[in-house]
Write an enzyme that holds these catalytic residues in place. Structure first.
Site, PDB file in Angstrom:
ATOM      1  CB  SER A 127      -1.839  -7.439   1.208  1.00  0.00           C
ATOM      2  OG  SER A 127      -1.846  -6.884   2.417  1.00  0.00           O
TER       3      SER A 127
ATOM      4  CE1 TYR B 168       3.488  -7.399   0.493  1.00  0.00           C
ATOM      5  CE2 TYR B 168       2.090  -6.330   2.145  1.00  0.00           C
ATOM      6  CZ  TYR B 168       2.479  -7.178   1.306  1.00  0.00           C
ATOM      7  OH  TYR B 168       1.546  -8.385   1.461  1.00  0.00           O
TER       8      TYR B 168
END
Length: 235
Positions: free
Chosen positions: A137, A150
């Site tokens: 990501s 996260y």
């Protein structure tokens, strides 16, 4: 460009979203796809479309991962490509996160990547070739509010892949990392295809094309990192 015909490719998190798009595109390019996810029903439907294998598995379970690798080798006799796509996320203030959320995200996002690489790398070393693609990501390179767990998991996944890249390059193995921004999948709160995501999110097919681009690069070309920009849908 590299030809993907008859290359054996394991794709994790393949039942929907990015993983499904990657599996379908690689199959279109002639690869033999092994689709991995927890949902057996969705995997069977995908395997029918790709004419490949569907192996239900929990990417954080060592026995499951070892079984995927062994079944792939039994069926095809080789592994050429690993796409580590499986991932989960939740977003909250640090103090409002439960400890099991930390465990869940690190199990899937980091441990899953670790286990698949652990069991596949020895085979890639033996054949002196192969390509591992990690889909992480853009938050592996930045921080943001409500993203403590996260983001930490994605930074860890990125570090794992970066270190592995240096370890296996002398053996003729490539490791590449893709950093997508927001992608229009069920990963986000909005449903895919909604008006809220149409103009601001990448499509799963955009990420799949990036995977194809990396895999089809000539042997002497090494693409370590590829950042995808959701607002312009360019990479």
């Amino acid at each position: 460009m590299n030809d993907l015909t008859d290359k054996v490719a394991i794709v994790t998190g393949a039942s929907r979203g990015i993983g499904r798009a990657v599996a379908l595109l690689l199959a279109m390019q002639g690869a033999r796809v092994i689709a991995v996810a927890r949902s057996a029903e969705e995997l069977e439907e995908l395997a029918h479309k790709t004419n490949g294998l569907a192996i239900p598995a929990d990417v954080a379970d060592e026995a499951d991962v070892q079984n995927v690798v062994e079944e792939t080798l039994r069926h095809y006799g080789q592994i050429d490509i690993l796409v580590c796509n499986a991932g989960v996320g939740s977003f909250n203030l640090l103090e409002n996160n439960a400890a099991d959320e930390w465990d869940r995200m690190f199990d899937v996002n980091v441990k899953g990547t670790f286990l698949f690489c652990k069991f596949i790398v020895p085979h890639l070393k033996a054949q002196k070739s192969g390509h591992i693609v990690g889909i992480t990501s853009d938050v592996a390179r930045r921080t943001f509010e409500h993203g403590t767990i996260y983001g930490a998991s994605k930074f860890a996944q990125d570090a794992l892949l970066g270190s592995l890249r240096k370890e296996v390059r002398p053996h003729g193995i490539k490791v590449s990392t893709i950093y997508p921004g927001l992608v229009d999948t069920y990963f986000n709160e909005a449903k895919p295809g909604s008006a809220d995501t149409e103009k601001t999110h990448l499509k799963p097919a955009d990420v799949a094309q990036a995977v194809r681009y990396i895999l089809e690069a000539p042997p002497h070309v090494v693409i370590d990192e590829l950042m995808l920009h959701p607002l312009t849908q360019e990479w």
